[in-house]
Design a protein around this motif. Structure first.
Motif, PDB file in Angstrom:
ATOM      1  N   ALA A  83      -1.601   2.214  -0.287  1.00  0.00           N
ATOM      2  CA  ALA A  83      -1.428   0.974  -1.053  1.00  0.00           C
ATOM      3  C   ALA A  83      -0.263   1.091  -2.025  1.00  0.00           C
ATOM      4  O   ALA A  83       0.536   0.156  -2.175  1.00  0.00           O
ATOM      5  CB  ALA A  83      -2.711   0.641  -1.815  1.00  0.00           C
ATOM      6  N   GLU A  84      -0.153   2.236  -2.657  1.00  0.00           N
ATOM      7  CA  GLU A  84       0.955   2.449  -3.592  1.00  0.00           C
ATOM      8  C   GLU A  84       2.293   2.388  -2.860  1.00  0.00           C
ATOM      9  O   GLU A  84       3.246   1.770  -3.340  1.00  0.00           O
ATOM     10  CB  GLU A  84       0.794   3.790  -4.301  1.00  0.00           C
ATOM     11  CG  GLU A  84       1.847   4.032  -5.356  1.00  0.00           C
ATOM     12  CD  GLU A  84       1.685   5.372  -6.052  1.00  0.00           C
ATOM     13  OE1 GLU A  84       0.705   6.087  -5.771  1.00  0.00           O
ATOM     14  OE2 GLU A  84       2.550   5.700  -6.873  1.00  0.00           O
ATOM     15  N   ALA A  85       2.354   2.999  -1.684  1.00  0.00           N
ATOM     16  CA  ALA A  85       3.601   2.966  -0.905  1.00  0.00           C
ATOM     17  C   ALA A  85       3.930   1.538  -0.476  1.00  0.00           C
ATOM     18  O   ALA A  85       5.091   1.106  -0.568  1.00  0.00           O
ATOM     19  CB  ALA A  85       3.481   3.876   0.317  1.00  0.00           C
ATOM     20  N   ASP A  86       2.926   0.793  -0.033  1.00  0.00           N
ATOM     21  CA  ASP A  86       3.153  -0.605   0.357  1.00  0.00           C
ATOM     22  C   ASP A  86       3.614  -1.430  -0.836  1.00  0.00           C
ATOM     23  O   ASP A  86       4.497  -2.289  -0.717  1.00  0.00           O
ATOM     24  CB  ASP A  86       1.877  -1.210   0.950  1.00  0.00           C
ATOM     25  CG  ASP A  86       1.570  -0.671   2.334  1.00  0.00           C
ATOM     26  OD1 ASP A  86       2.455  -0.061   2.958  1.00  0.00           O
ATOM     27  OD2 ASP A  86       0.417  -0.857   2.785  1.00  0.00           O
ATOM     28  N   ALA A  87       3.003  -1.185  -1.982  1.00  0.00           N
ATOM     29  CA  ALA A  87       3.373  -1.939  -3.185  1.00  0.00           C
ATOM     30  C   ALA A  87       4.809  -1.622  -3.604  1.00  0.00           C
ATOM     31  O   ALA A  87       5.572  -2.519  -3.986  1.00  0.00           O
ATOM     32  CB  ALA A  87       2.409  -1.619  -4.323  1.00  0.00           C
TER      33      ALA A  87
END
Length: 125
Positions: A83-87
């Motif tokens: 999720a952090e990478a996508d964000a």
């Protein structure tokens, strides 16, 4: 046991215990970091400029929260990192789109100024 093997054996046991402790520790901080990254992306305009990436990040944060509640900390940690990478991707795309828009606006202003200078020079000749 020979003292020659004692230190490497203790190091191996310590590394194994450390890895086990990491897998069993709640991923609360990881999920919180991913939530903050999603919020930062949203504030950067990702909802408008990178909606697919932001949606993916939000869904993974929700899945990570559910995994955290189910005490599946490894899954929660993995989903939080995704999720952090996508964000971050969503935020980068939003920032890039804004920079492109700004560059296009500057180029339009330069074009208008050149046209005005050309007209002024033509009128003076």
């Amino acid at each position: 046991m020979s003292p020659r093997y004692t230190l490497p054996m203790l190091c191996a046991v310590a590394a194994l215990l450390s890895a086990c402790a990491t897998e069993k520790a709640p991923a609360t901080a990881d999920v919180a970091v991913s939530r903050a990254a999603v919020e930062n992306a949203a504030q950067a305009g990702a909802a408008e400029l990178a909606p697919a990436e932001l949606l993916a990040a939000r869904e993974k944060v929700q899945q990570a929260s559910r995994a955290l509640a189910d005490k599946d900390y490894k899954l929660a940690r993995d989903l939080a990192q995704q999720a952090e990478a996508d964000a971050k991707l969503a935020q980068s795309k939003a920032t890039s789109a804004k920079a492109t828009d700004a560059a296009n606006a500057v180029q339009d202003n330069v074009r208008v100024l050149r046209e005005e200078l050309d007209r002024a020079n033509s009128a003076n000749q």
